[in-house]
Write a protein that holds these residues in place. Structure first.
Motif, PDB file in Angstrom:
ATOM      1  N   GLY A 209     -36.062  59.494  91.436  1.00 21.15           N
ATOM      2  CA  GLY A 209     -36.898  60.057  92.345  1.00 21.15           C
ATOM      3  C   GLY A 209     -36.291  61.582  93.205  1.00 21.15           C
ATOM      4  O   GLY A 209     -34.886  61.390  93.061  1.00 21.15           O
ATOM      5  N   SER A 210     -37.232  62.067  93.905  1.00 23.57           N
ATOM      6  CA  SER A 210     -36.559  63.245  94.352  1.00 23.57           C
ATOM      7  C   SER A 210     -35.687  62.875  95.600  1.00 23.57           C
ATOM      8  O   SER A 210     -34.459  63.649  95.784  1.00 23.57           O
ATOM      9  CB  SER A 210     -37.734  64.075  95.005  1.00 23.57           C
ATOM     10  OG  SER A 210     -38.462  63.420  96.133  1.00 23.57           O
ATOM     11  N   THR A 211     -35.776  61.560  96.305  1.00 23.41           N
ATOM     12  CA  THR A 211     -34.728  61.357  97.240  1.00 23.41           C
ATOM     13  C   THR A 211     -33.308  61.070  96.499  1.00 23.41           C
ATOM     14  O   THR A 211     -32.313  61.634  97.102  1.00 23.41           O
ATOM     15  CB  THR A 211     -35.184  59.963  97.886  1.00 23.41           C
ATOM     16  OG1 THR A 211     -36.530  60.338  98.399  1.00 23.41           O
ATOM     17  CG2 THR A 211     -34.386  59.838  99.239  1.00 23.41           C
ATOM     18  N   ILE A 212     -33.344  60.225  95.737  1.00 21.01           N
ATOM     19  CA  ILE A 212     -32.185  60.124  94.840  1.00 21.01           C
ATOM     20  C   ILE A 212     -31.540  61.268  94.351  1.00 21.01           C
ATOM     21  O   ILE A 212     -30.124  61.291  94.433  1.00 21.01           O
ATOM     22  CB  ILE A 212     -32.520  58.876  93.662  1.00 21.01           C
ATOM     23  CG1 ILE A 212     -33.237  57.709  94.225  1.00 21.01           C
ATOM     24  CG2 ILE A 212     -31.289  58.501  93.184  1.00 21.01           C
ATOM     25  CD1 ILE A 212     -32.751  57.017  95.206  1.00 21.01           C
ATOM     26  N   ALA A 213     -32.154  62.106  93.919  1.00 21.56           N
ATOM     27  CA  ALA A 213     -31.671  63.496  93.058  1.00 21.56           C
ATOM     28  C   ALA A 213     -30.907  64.157  94.301  1.00 21.56           C
ATOM     29  O   ALA A 213     -29.842  64.915  93.764  1.00 21.56           O
ATOM     30  CB  ALA A 213     -32.982  64.324  92.331  1.00 21.56           C
ATOM     31  N   THR A 214     -31.296  64.138  95.640  1.00 21.72           N
ATOM     32  CA  THR A 214     -30.510  65.005  96.439  1.00 21.72           C
ATOM     33  C   THR A 214     -29.518  64.260  96.965  1.00 21.72           C
ATOM     34  O   THR A 214     -28.654  64.753  97.929  1.00 21.72           O
ATOM     35  CB  THR A 214     -31.556  65.211  97.646  1.00 21.72           C
ATOM     36  OG1 THR A 214     -32.246  63.884  98.189  1.00 21.72           O
ATOM     37  CG2 THR A 214     -33.011  65.919  97.176  1.00 21.72           C
ATOM     38  N   LEU A 215     -29.103  63.091  96.803  1.00 23.32           N
ATOM     39  CA  LEU A 215     -28.030  62.239  97.549  1.00 23.32           C
ATOM     40  C   LEU A 215     -26.697  62.688  96.781  1.00 23.32           C
ATOM     41  O   LEU A 215     -26.630  63.230  95.664  1.00 23.32           O
ATOM     42  CB  LEU A 215     -28.204  60.723  97.054  1.00 23.32           C
ATOM     43  CG  LEU A 215     -29.316  59.779  97.600  1.00 23.32           C
ATOM     44  CD1 LEU A 215     -29.459  58.685  97.284  1.00 23.32           C
ATOM     45  CD2 LEU A 215     -29.612  60.098  99.290  1.00 23.32           C
ATOM     46  N   SER A 216     -25.595  62.752  97.499  1.00 19.48           N
ATOM     47  CA  SER A 216     -24.348  62.667  96.954  1.00 19.48           C
ATOM     48  C   SER A 216     -23.841  61.986  96.182  1.00 19.48           C
ATOM     49  O   SER A 216     -24.714  60.863  96.320  1.00 19.48           O
ATOM     50  CB  SER A 216     -23.381  63.134  98.261  1.00 19.48           C
ATOM     51  OG  SER A 216     -23.310  61.782  98.858  1.00 19.48           O
ATOM     52  N   ALA A 217     -22.741  62.306  95.419  1.00 20.38           N
ATOM     53  CA  ALA A 217     -22.366  60.964  94.705  1.00 20.38           C
ATOM     54  C   ALA A 217     -21.861  59.754  95.479  1.00 20.38           C
ATOM     55  O   ALA A 217     -22.223  58.719  95.086  1.00 20.38           O
ATOM     56  CB  ALA A 217     -21.346  61.657  93.792  1.00 20.38           C
TER      57      ALA A 217
END
Length: 474
Positions: A209-217
């Motif tokens: 999802g878009s939330t996960i895609a924007t998270l740092s490693a």
């Protein structure tokens, strides 16, 4: 070939043999050990006169039992006799079987789930095993990581394989931007509270999802680390440019040519478009608020402004009994608010929230303020490298000036296997992953929360809404 999930692709690529409908012989790219899950395995290898098949694919770390007193690395001493014996046995075993060890006095010592990624040993597409349940952390980099039992360590050492029972597939999709004042720790606590401590039991969970895609490693590591608290056998995130950049920075032994070649494989690590999951959940990031646990299981968590659950409102008698028992242990009452609840201790650290990003978040809130006089607060970096970086960035000075104890790396107060423990009845605001009865010390009461929320509790002396403190400090 039928459409496959990322989990199935990783399992298929590491299957040495199909044993039956539910089991395969799974190859491990890396096996990590700590001081308390490996002694029996080495003893058995010696009795059978067997060697470790691939020593270069083993890594050992002293982490759970090590004291974190703020002395120099060279002067760190494990005083507790049983713990000292565990550490010395691991050192002997690693010497005899030629295995790399991060020992008590090693400058890079720390928690295995922080050391391994930061040294570039975790890469997309790998299978990584460790005698610790939070090995799910490595799914943040597109690697299949999971914990193994003590009895399985010997088989892994001798064969570099594991008799593995296949998991089902679960998909958790989260879209939208996380609201101000919240973090991935709040998100995972919300997810666990919604699906339950057994909600992902028997499943490998893929987050998207878009939330996960924007998270740092590093934020993704927090998410995958705590997926096991919902019962997940593994947690995965599709590797992307964030993953590749992190691995390129950390994997210093990879040449540019090797990296480019590996990247061609890593870019194909994703669930096929029509791949079928056994269970799917959808969440909106806009639902996320600062979350805090009130009970004795990670799924007993609520928004910080919500009322503590009433056993009388539970779905059934068993749930009612569980809530009542948790409230009794925690010294809380149904309907009360967590806001303003005094805390005695604050702990910032662990394999969940002991990375440099976590310390930056906490330090930003703490800067220029003081720990409440009623609170003993400590910061324990997740590794020697994190500790050095925090000192170079001035974070350590911020914590020390505010009244925090700035300690050496280790698992520390995450669990009562060292001398950083709660006294009976003490209440702790903690960035760790488990709040079981006695987890941080016999009779200790643990409230799980994010680094920012823990920092807010340290300054105010009670559980507080970090969003309110941020406005006051603005």
């Amino acid at each position: 070939m039928s459409q496959r999930t990322l989990y199935k692709k990783l399992v298929d690529s590491h299957t040495v043999a199909r044993l039956d409908e539910q089991h395969v012989l799974l190859y491990a790219d890396l096996h990590i050990m700590n001081e308390y899950t490996s002694p029996q395995a080495f003893s058995s290898l010696r009795e059978k006169n067997r060697r470790v098949l691939r020593p270069q694919q083993q890594l050992a770390v002293v982490s759970h039992i090590i004291p974190t007193h703020p002395v120099s690395v060279a002067n760190r001493v494990i005083v507790d006799p049983p713990s000292a014996l565990q550490a010395s046995n691991l050192k002997r075993n690693c010497r005899d079987f030629d295995i790399k060890l991060f020992d008590t006095n090693h400058e890079e010592q720390g928690i295995e789930h922080i050391i391994a990624p930061e040294h570039g040993w975790i890469r997309p597409g790998m299978v990584v095993l460790c005698g610790d349940s939070h090995t799910t952390t490595y799914g943040a980099l597109g690697a299949l990581g999971f914990g193994v039992g003590t009895s399985e360590v010997e088989h892994i050492l001798a064969t570099q394989t594991l008799v593995y029972r296949l998991a089902q597939d679960m998909h958790i999709k989260v879209d939208g931007a996380l609201p101000m004042g919240t973090s991935v720790k709040d998100l995972i606590l919300l997810i666990i509270a919604r699906i339950g401590a057994q909600g992902a039991r028997g499943f490998a969970v893929e987050f998207s999802g878009s939330t996960i895609a924007t998270l740092s490693a590093e934020a993704r590591m927090t998410l995958c680390n705590m997926a096991v608290e919902a019962g997940a056998r593994a947690a995965l995130i599709r590797p992307d440019q964030t993953t590749f950049a992190y691995v390129r920075e950390k994997a210093r032994d990879m040449s540019d040519a090797d990296f480019r070649q590996a990247l061609g494989d890593w870019e194909n690590l994703f669930s096929d478009e029509d791949a079928a999951f056994d269970v799917e959940h959808v969440f909106s990031a806009q639902e996320v608020t600062p979350f805090v646990t009130w009970g004795t299981s990670p799924d007993q968590a609520i928004a910080v402004s919500a009322a503590i659950p009433d056993p009388a409102q539970a779905a059934d008698e068993q749930a009612s009994t569980t809530i009542s028992q948790a409230l009794q242990y925690m010294g809380l009452s149904a309907g009360d608010s967590l806001l303003g609840l005094p805390v005695d201790r604050v702990f910032i650290g662990s394999c969940t929230n002991g990375r440099i990003e976590d310390l930056r978040i906490a330090a930003a809130l703490v800067d220029g303020h003081k720990v409440a006089p009623t609170v003993r607060a400590m910061v324990v970096p997740g590794s020697g490298a994190v500790r050095r970086q925090a000192e170079q960035e001035g974070l350590a000075k911020i914590f020390i000036d505010a009244g925090f104890e700035w300690r050496q790396p280790g698992c520390s107060m995450c669990l009562a296997m060292n001398d950083d423990v709660l006294a009976p009845g003490e209440r702790c605001a903690s960035t760790t992953n488990r709040n079981f009865e006695g987890r941080q010390g016999r009779g200790g009461r643990t409230h799980l929360m994010s680094p920012a929320m823990a920092a807010a509790a340290a300054l105010s002396g009670c559980i507080s809404d970090v969003r309110t403190l941020e406005k006051e400090h603005a």
